[in-house]
Design a protein around this motif. Sequence first.
Motif: not given
Lengths: 644, 306
Positions: A41-42, A318-320, B164, B252, A357-358, A354-355, B157, A351, B256, A347, A360, B93
């Motif tokens: 989380t942020e 924020l949150r990014d 993703a 998912i 495994l790809t 996924n990031l 995938f 996800t 943000p 969060e 990122e 934001q």
Amino acid sequence: MRLEGRSLFPWIAGAAILFSIGWALNRGQLPPADFTFVNGTEVKSLDPAIVTGQPENRMINALFEGLTSWNPETLKPEPGAAERWDVSDDLLTYTFHLRKDAKWSDGSPVTAHDFLYSMRRFLDPRTAAEYSYQAWYVKNAKKYSGGGRAVRPGNNVEVELNVDPDGVNSIRGELVRGKLVRIENKADQELQGEDLDKAAADATLNIEDWTFVIATEAGEERFRYADDAFAARNDPADGERFARQILLDLHDVGMRVVDDHTIEFTLENPTPYFLNLLGFYPLFPVQQKCVEAYGSPQWTDVENIVCNGPFKPEFRHLRDRTRVVKNEHYWDRDNVKLNSVDFLAVESSTTALNLYLTGEVDWIYDVPAAALRTLLQEQPPRDDINPQPMLNTYFYLLNTKRKPFDDVRVRKALSMAMDRTELTGRLLGAGELPTYSLVPPGLPGYDPPQSPHENVAEAQRLLAEAGYPGGRGFPTIEILYNTHEGHQAIAQLIRKQWQQNLGIKVRTRNEEWATFNSSQRQLNFDVSRRGWIGDYADPNTFLDMFVTGGENNCTGWGNAEYDKLIADAAVETDPTERLAILRQAETILMDEQPIIPFYDYVSKNMVKPYVRGFYNNIQDTHPLSALSIDHDEQTPNPFMRGRE
Amino acid sequence: MINFIGKRLFWLLITMWAVFTVSFILMRSVPGGPFDREKAVAPEIKRNLERRYNLDKPVLVQYGLELQRVFLHGDLGHCMNIADASVNYVIAQGLPISAALGILAMTFAVSFGVLTGVVAAAMRGSPLDVGLRLAATAGIALPNFVVAGICILLFVFWIPLLPAAGWGSLSQLVLPAFCLGAPYAAEVARITRTSMLDALSHDYIRTARAKGVSRTRVVLVHGLRNSLLPVVSFLGPAVAGILTGSLIVEQIFGIPGLGVYFVKSALQRDYTLSMGVVLLYTLVLYTMNFLVDLSYAYLDPRVELE
């Protein structure tokens, strides 16, 4: 007119689409950071004093540095901002010698005054640091952070006078020092002794009702708490003065600046883990000039913040993502290998996976349980995942204030009727180990005592002895857990086991986090789940929780002998003897069983094989300053130790 | 017209106040507060935390202070959970991001929905119509997270075309915009088809055909214009929902935006932030409904605003 209006529609729509695409792309394609990871989380704040939690831990550790810092592999305290320290023979006085080349990110030196300022600020009740108890090992620190509630007649006190409510909120008011003569309550009656203690411990106390009579240079003066805004608009009653707050005199707190580069702490008790605590993020320093120039929380804005750690923030979306870059003024900059690090505020653990495994991100700290099982079974075995035990126990609290849990035989029967192996082996599957003690194994010199292992026949016998043969007459009990599919699955399994093995009726109830915490605190449950993460690598972090009436006890259980042992351990100077006392205390706890521990968490990190300097450890702490990236490195990653 | 707008503004204020009051009461009556933690917080520290947000004052005083701050100063206060930011900043934001994604999703939903709706209506009963209707039903029935899961499996995938998750590049927009827009596209297609069939059964369509106007022109000009009203009334509230963000799609795809706060701030008892997003949603929803009413007057000359 109408037609014109209508023909505008497509244009408006077109403009909206262009604007949207433009906005979506305005952050632009940043060059990727050297190292990118998912931080959960942020973070709540970049202010070390006011945060708690793992994402905050990782962030603050990158930005700030305490007097000591933990070895990334062993977690042993090593020189941080202090290059060396002396400890007195009675283990009560610690003198730290700061390194002369320690600098803030604006280039100014880090001095002992900064540490004193930060520690005082951390303890100041107005800072409202939830973690302030981490510094209560310092002499009188607890009293200082209790403000007006904690001072007693005869104490030297400092009265902080009110300031302009529109001024910078982090500047302290003028101080008036004196000796507290007496405290009077709402009815102008003097409060003394136990009455005072009781009134002060009352959570509903309105401290503005109290009058503090203090002997100052001007003679005996009467002070009353008031908000700055209130004090600016109103006049105090006759013969009284308003005060922002009243604290124990800072001179009586065990912290002292010896010279610009030397600071001395005096402790309440010998605290073998004090050096570890100084490397724990809430006790990291902040720069007075910066905090007082911008106020709180504005000083934490990326444009304003000044820090002393290996990194400094470059931007914070924020949150990014938050990007930190190497702090060129950091004293050990040559050993910091990463030039930039991205903290992703993602969060969802799916996800995050996924990031990862790809490709990122380079590190994720949590993997969804179902995926983890598959990943661990992959052939050939993966070289980037290695769950290892950590200092974190999962257990059930029993409400001993309620029938039938007031009977120790019932508590024991419940524990013995559990099949922990089915739980860890079939349900969890990340290599978690069943446990029969509150303190997890793995602490040097401490072998946790065991509560009785599974024994269904004995459990049934105990239950019968307690008056419930075959579960007859046993009330329906309820397992409370906070809403989470993992906790739900565990509660269902335990429910099934208890029903089958003991013939009792069990229900489950879930509550979301805030309600759950409040139910737990008010003992509004039969059986409730709890996880406890050790704050420092010592059994005490688990054991002092269950002293009679402890804030985090939440079972209603109390045992005078246990309390005494915990208190004895605190003053014991011999480390071996101390651990023996603590072990004795845990033996009582495991025998009386107000709690049923059942497994220890494991860490669930996935780290790309090219990341070096990343080690598994029992606190699951991984300083970024130790990491480096080497794509050509062929040797096995030390992270994988124990799972080749 | 001016009268109409004035009246609506007045009711907007009343609505906002009512929403504020109900939310305030609901929030304060749920057990657990913003500073209840698993580990107990010392009383003096908790008091200072609460004082910062006026939570130590009697509830009625809190209500008055909050009301004054929100409605007179337009200041939604400070977040209780993200201690570094004010609610206004968090919204500033997050909202543009949610809105940008929402507009793209809506563009996709409307263009694709209207197109397939028209095609289905024009070719009523054909296999294409049946297929499109099936797809629309599936689109409405399948929850977002299923669609998103399938899309991620397919395009991240199995055929590694798209990233993703994340925010900032065109390729990162495709999947979330599609997943967010899909149920709306399906709904729009269904509504368009129904109202188009209705419009096409009118006498003036037959007259137009008899005059020799081409079939395409009859459908696209005479029919479409008259069948758009139901779509527009559906779009008002839908746009309000889509602009303020979606919890599931944003989680998912790690976007943000604002959607997450609607649920999370309530769970964390972040009084100020949840009040902020609730009021924002009220404002956007009200505005969209107002715009829909205005657009009726444009689309249908018979409608008069009062």
